[in-house]
Design an enzyme around this catalytic site. Structure first.
Site, PDB file in Angstrom:
ATOM      1  N   SER A 147       0.831  -1.198   0.000  1.00  0.00           N
ATOM      2  CA  SER A 147       0.000   0.000   0.000  1.00  0.00           C
ATOM      3  C   SER A 147       0.879   1.267   0.000  1.00  0.00           C
ATOM      4  O   SER A 147       1.673   1.446  -0.912  1.00  0.00           O
ATOM      5  CB  SER A 147      -0.948  -0.047   1.203  1.00  0.00           C
ATOM      6  OG  SER A 147      -1.922   0.938   1.091  1.00  0.00           O
ATOM      7  N   ASP A 179      -0.107  -4.159  -3.947  1.00  0.00           N
ATOM      8  CA  ASP A 179      -1.226  -3.241  -4.145  1.00  0.00           C
ATOM      9  C   ASP A 179      -0.857  -1.816  -3.717  1.00  0.00           C
ATOM     10  O   ASP A 179      -1.446  -1.261  -2.775  1.00  0.00           O
ATOM     11  CB  ASP A 179      -2.494  -3.709  -3.425  1.00  0.00           C
ATOM     12  CG  ASP A 179      -3.752  -3.245  -4.166  1.00  0.00           C
ATOM     13  OD1 ASP A 179      -3.674  -3.049  -5.393  1.00  0.00           O
ATOM     14  OD2 ASP A 179      -4.808  -3.072  -3.535  1.00  0.00           O
ATOM     15  N   ARG A 194       6.010   8.817  -7.032  1.00  0.00           N
ATOM     16  CA  ARG A 194       5.387   7.531  -6.677  1.00  0.00           C
ATOM     17  C   ARG A 194       6.401   6.429  -6.990  1.00  0.00           C
ATOM     18  O   ARG A 194       7.477   6.723  -7.518  1.00  0.00           O
ATOM     19  CB  ARG A 194       4.119   7.307  -7.509  1.00  0.00           C
ATOM     20  CG  ARG A 194       4.397   7.402  -9.018  1.00  0.00           C
ATOM     21  CD  ARG A 194       3.236   6.912  -9.866  1.00  0.00           C
ATOM     22  NE  ARG A 194       3.445   7.243 -11.275  1.00  0.00           N
ATOM     23  CZ  ARG A 194       4.188   6.530 -12.110  1.00  0.00           C
ATOM     24  NH1 ARG A 194       4.808   5.447 -11.678  1.00  0.00           N
ATOM     25  NH2 ARG A 194       4.335   6.881 -13.371  1.00  0.00           N
ATOM     26  N   ASP A 231      13.157   3.231  -9.775  1.00  0.00           N
ATOM     27  CA  ASP A 231      13.569   3.232  -8.373  1.00  0.00           C
ATOM     28  C   ASP A 231      14.438   2.049  -7.952  1.00  0.00           C
ATOM     29  O   ASP A 231      14.991   2.050  -6.858  1.00  0.00           O
ATOM     30  CB  ASP A 231      12.332   3.310  -7.462  1.00  0.00           C
ATOM     31  CG  ASP A 231      11.553   4.597  -7.693  1.00  0.00           C
ATOM     32  OD1 ASP A 231      12.188   5.596  -8.098  1.00  0.00           O
ATOM     33  OD2 ASP A 231      10.325   4.611  -7.499  1.00  0.00           O
ATOM     34  N   HIS A 260      -7.450  -5.619  -0.893  1.00  0.00           N
ATOM     35  CA  HIS A 260      -6.196  -4.878  -0.812  1.00  0.00           C
ATOM     36  C   HIS A 260      -5.088  -5.812  -0.309  1.00  0.00           C
ATOM     37  O   HIS A 260      -4.033  -5.948  -0.927  1.00  0.00           O
ATOM     38  CB  HIS A 260      -6.412  -3.712   0.161  1.00  0.00           C
ATOM     39  CG  HIS A 260      -5.406  -2.605   0.085  1.00  0.00           C
ATOM     40  ND1 HIS A 260      -4.755  -2.243  -1.072  1.00  0.00           N
ATOM     41  CD2 HIS A 260      -4.938  -1.769   1.050  1.00  0.00           C
ATOM     42  CE1 HIS A 260      -3.940  -1.227  -0.808  1.00  0.00           C
ATOM     43  NE2 HIS A 260      -4.024  -0.935   0.477  1.00  0.00           N
TER      44      HIS A 260
END
Ligand SMILES: *[C@@H]1O[C@H](CO)[C@@H](O)[C@H](O)[C@H]1NC(C)=O
Ligand SMILES: *[C@@H]1O[C@H](CO)[C@@H](O)[C@H](O)[C@H]1NC(C)=O
Ligand SMILES: *[C@@H]1O[C@H](CO)[C@@H](O)[C@H](O)[C@H]1NC(C)=O
Length: 487
Positions: free
Chosen positions: A158, A184, A198, A203, A269
């Site tokens: 998350s 997720d 984000r 990354d 989730h």
């Protein structure tokens, strides 16, 4: 949903409890001779149950906590918190990482619970800070014990997925963190943002993500929809997961009050985490996922081809091949562990010589070398018209082995009772078809997991004692030169 949860939570002064040993939370972290306070705790797990806190500039702690610099480091990063409690999945994932891997790893946790237990927008604001703290820890490991960042795998759930992304983008230098897995990754305030705001493929050397709850609700989805890694997995289409009953939310609230909301939201989730944990189980339980445009095409059985290494394995044992563009992969799963299913695509060429389209609901029984599956219900979305190929996807919970025989059955149909005579004359033994009813001309079956391809043609028709029609088909190897299976 998030802000509703937050307000409820703040109003209730949610209790804060905590499982690992209580050690002072606020520590001075020295990086680059700059002191800044951090509320993030870093834990290592020697055994599965208790965390052992490590601190930047404390080599003694690193040793006490059993860090082995010749093994990779897997760091778990949790997400936004309603109640300030570290959720149960964390301990399940720690246990799985400690016990299931043939190649052992150092297992750690980034505990930023005090920063995560906030109004959602504040928690989002904290993700960048926590990411920088993780980066500082990794730089210190590099400087102090020559532990390369390329041996680091961050697993963020998350908001934790974006924390991982910020760790990767803020670590500095030319080399990147080894791998980031986003479970997720959170959607609100991240969807559509620029890659630097984000989690993104930049990354880490390799970035994979599992999207499990992207269904929109009032313009927002809990999980991010857009692909944000080298490989993005969308189990069951990614919007919602089997066994999670969003539509029953209101009934649950009536029964269980506020708790029902979190449970219902968490179900899809958190499924991303449980799919990942499942992937750590012994070989044979890993799920293959297939590149596809969307779930509709996937459900039509159009996407089971793994040519040119286009498919990949969901979870820990993914084949790590950085892609220049995000690859979206699809698969179907069961509603609970073990989640793996076996995918088969069917392409059936019907020739319907009748004036009316044929009924679209029938059952199919499959006989394989290992198992048989009886009466799988099939409904085609359009009536069976003349001379057309229909394709669809079937998923089975067991591996039936190589497919040997398929049986079709149209049941309880008045239409069929009426055309029985016609059908009987079109599929007789040895005589030429009369061409006045329905013909199953060819059936092509592709098994996703084995990539085996089989072709069938009609051999015999018969009716059972109830006068229902049954049509069995066998391989017709002579018709298909490209059929690799010799039967
Ligand atoms: C060290 O800190 C200074 C001042 O905050 C910053 O400009 C510089 O980029 C930092 N160097 C490294 C290697 O992080
Ligand atoms: C570190 O891991 C290596 C490789 O598994 C192992 O050979 C070594 O004994 C471990 N060191 C310690 C101190 O446990
Ligand atoms: C079915 O269609 C194909 C090509 O569209 C045609 O060549 C063939 O003759 C047709 N078969 C029947 C039985 O109508």
């Amino acid at each position: 949903i998030f802000s509703a949860l937050c307000k409820l939570c703040q109003a209730k002064h949610c209790p804060r409890s905590y499982i690992p040993e209580p050690v002072g939370r606020t520590r001075a972290v020295e990086t680059n001779r700059t002191l800044h306070e951090t509320k993030t705790r870093f834990l290592l797990f020697r055994e599965t149950s208790r965390g052992c806190q490590i601190q930047i500039n404390r080599l003694d702690r690193l040793q006490e906590c059993g860090f082995n610099s010749s093994l990779p480091l897997v760091m778990i990063i949790h997400g936004w918190s309603v109640n300030g409690i570290l959720e149960n999945w964390i301990w399940q994932l720690v246990a799985a990482l400690k016990s299931q891997l043939a190649q052992p790893v150092n297992v750690g946790l980034v505990d930023w619970i005090t920063l995560a237990q906030n109004h959602y927008t504040i928690a989002v604001g904290n993700t960048r800070l926590v990411g920088k703290e993780v980066a500082a820890l990794l730089r210190w490991l590099e400087e102090s014990v020559q532990f390369s960042r390329s041996h680091v795998h961050l697993i963020g759930y998350s908001l934790g997925a974006h924390v991982s992304g910020f760790a990767g983008s803020s670590i500095g230098g030319t080399r990147k963190i080894g791998r980031i897995t986003g479970l997720d990754p959170a959607g609100p305030l991240f969807e559509g943002r620029s890659p630097s705001d984000r989690l993104s493929p930049d990354d880490a050397n390799f970035v994979d993500a599992i999207h499990t709850f992207t269904r929109e609700y009032m313009g927002l989805s809990v999980g991010i929809k857009q692909p944000i890694g080298h490989y993005d997995f969308y189990p069951n289409g990614g919007s919602f997961q089997p066994g999670c009953h969003f539509l029953e939310l209101y009934r649950h609230i009536a029964q269980h009050g506020f708790n029902a909301i979190t449970q219902t939201i968490k179900c899809s989730h958190e499924r991303s985490v449980h799919l990942f944990i499942d992937s750590l189980l012994p070989a044979g339980t890993q799920s293959t996922a297939y590149p596809c445009r969307d779930m509709d095409s996937f459900s039509q059985g159009l996407c089971l081809s793994c040519k040119k290494g286009r498919c990949n394995t969901l979870g820990y044992h993914i084949r790590q091949e950085p892609q220049s563009r995000s690859k979206r992969l699809f698969l179907v799963t069961r509603a609970e562990s073990p989640f793996k299913v076996y995918h088969y695509s069917f392409k059936i060429h019907f020739i319907n010589q009748r004036e009316k389209p044929m009924e679209t609901t029938f059952t199919m029984s499959l006989l394989g070398t290992k198992e048989k599956m009886q009466k799988i219900p099939i409904t085609l979305d359009k009536g069976i018209a003349s001379n057309k190929t229909y394709s669809f996807l079937i998923t089975l919970e067991v591996d039936i082995g190589e497919l040997i025989m398929i049986k079709f059955k149209w049941e309880g149909s008045a239409v069929w009772a009426n055309v029985w005579n016609t059908v009987q004359t079109i599929i007789p033994w040895g005589t030429r078809p009369h061409h006045s009813g329905l013909l199953l001309k060819t059936i092509r079956v592709k098994a996703g997991e084995t990539q085996a391809y089989s072709a069938f043609c009609q051999q015999i028709s018969q009716h059972d004692q109830f006068g229902k029609i049954k049509c069995s088909l066998l391989f017709c190897t002579e018709l298909f030169s490209h059929n690799s299976l010799a039967h």
